[in-house]
Scaffold this active site. Structure first.
Site, PDB file in Angstrom:
ATOM      1  N   HIS A   1      34.729  39.959  38.814  1.00 39.89           N
ATOM      2  CA  HIS A   1      35.199  40.688  37.636  1.00 39.89           C
ATOM      3  C   HIS A   1      36.308  39.873  36.965  1.00 39.89           C
ATOM      4  CE1 HIS A   1      32.912  44.004  38.994  1.00 39.89           C
ATOM      5  NE2 HIS A   1      33.852  44.886  39.259  1.00 39.89           N
TER       6      HIS A   1
ATOM      7  N   CYS B   1      37.813  48.183  42.537  1.00 39.73           N
ATOM      8  CA  CYS B   1      37.763  46.715  42.480  1.00 39.73           C
ATOM      9  C   CYS B   1      38.500  46.134  41.271  1.00 39.73           C
ATOM     10  CB  CYS B   1      36.310  46.256  42.496  1.00 39.73           C
ATOM     11  SG  CYS B   1      35.248  47.144  41.358  1.00 39.73           S
TER      12      CYS B   1
END
Ligand code: A2P
Length: 336
Positions: free
Chosen positions: A247, A134
């Protein structure tokens, strides 16, 4: 092995009850993916529970070796151990597998794909396509268009990673620790080795002999494969922060050719899957709270790096459950 074009597909989701699995259901619905039948698979603990999909109640089944009979495509998001055991069985049963774990990402037989970057690699699959890490996916969404313009050599980066990247239990752990702290109760840590509420942990994934963590080395190892750049180098510190979702990554990148901020902004403004949000004078820059729930990654704070030759510094926030996982997986399925 490849499902015929123009039909509706029999799909399986392994890890359907998890943070990524639930997101997959939503992305398949939002993008109108042609699902004829959906089989939801999880551990025995979840068998018999119900999840609704497009207004229909589906019953979760326990994952078994014979779960993939009649399945055209299977999405796996239940961790590396489950993938290592069941992905080959699913592929042998005739399904094309899109695997979200790290189990097959470095296998030269398995394409590792971000559709906006190396979508054509999907054609080389032999039954399995890997979905990237990710943090790597979010970073490359901004780095790759800059690479096309200036030729990237190496990056230095620090990540600010949300707890949902660890899964549903970590989301619950942050909620519980916030409540425990607020009520003055002792803080209990189960998922992470230390409290994550009101803290940051310079520790994502396990430590390697070179002192980096596995997660940190994924940027270089996966970045090389995805960008087709065998000499790309990345020194990364991955940090878990008390953010529920999305994130962020602070990147300093060194390029082969001279760079300019105006040109970089122009490139990023046109890049697919990226929104440029770069007006610091108006306090406009990417933040995880804004990026959460959005398909596009947001990039900003673009500036000349004052410590690197031909260097650019920038900041990117992206929903790691979407571009870093479920959205990218469904985009791969669309390519297939
Ligand atoms: P379950 O909910 O039944 O435990 P997350 O990453 O959010 O923690 O989710 C992990 C996913 O992987 C969940 O859907 C979880 O199902 C699933 N899972 C965990 N262990 C197994 C297993 N042994 N067999 C099948 N699915 C599993």
């Amino acid at each position: 092995m490849q499902p015929p074009v123009g039909k509706s597909y029999h799909i399986a989701i392994v890890g359907a009850t998890g943070a990524v699995g639930l997101e997959l259901l939503d992305v398949l619905t939002r993008r109108g993916f042609p699902v004829q039948k959906l089989r939801l698979l999880a551990s025995g603990r979840s068998a018999g529970k119900r999840i609704s999909f497009r207004g229909e109640e589906l019953i979760i089944e326990e994952l078994r070796e014979d779960s993939f009979r009649g399945i055209d495509m299977a999405f796996f998001s239940a961790g590396g151990d489950i993938s290592r055991r069941y992905v080959p069985l699913a592929a042998a049963a005739g399904a094309v597998v899109i695997d979200n774990s790290s189990a097959f990402r470095m296998d030269p037989q398995v394409p590792l794909v971000i559709p906006e970057i190396n979508g054509a690699d999907v054609k080389q699959h032999r039954g399995i396509v890997a979905n990237p890490n990710c943090t790597t996916a979010v970073t490359l969404m901004a780095l790759y268009p800059l690479h096309l313009a200036f030729g990237v050599r190496r990056i230095f980066a620090s990540s600010y990673q949300a707890v949902s990247g660890t899964g549903a239990r970590a989301i619950e752990e942050l909620r519980r620790q916030v409540a425990e702290t607020n009520s003055g109760a002792p803080v209990t840590a189960e998922v992470y080795p230390h409290p994550i509420a009101f803290n940051v942990l310079p520790h994502v994934d396990s430590f390697l002999a070179n002192g980096y963590t596995k997660e940190e080395m994924k940027m270089q190892n996966e970045g090389r494969r995805i960008m087709h750049l065998p000499d790309f180098r990345a020194s990364v510190t991955c940090v878990r922060v008390p953010v529920y979702r999305a994130h962020s990554v602070a990147v300093s990148a060194e390029f082969e050719r001279p760079v300019s901020v105006d040109e970089a902004r122009e490139v990023l403004a046109k890049a697919p899957g990226v929104d440029l949000l770069d007006e610091p004078q108006r306090n406009l820059y990417p933040m995880p709270l804004d990026a959460a729930g959005k398909d596009n990654c947001q990039v900003g704070r673009v500036r000349l790096d004052c410590a690197l030759e031909n260097g650019l510094a920038f900041w990117i926030s992206g929903d790691q459950l979407l571009k870093g996982a479920a959205l990218n997986a469904v985009q791969i399925a669309e390519l297939l």
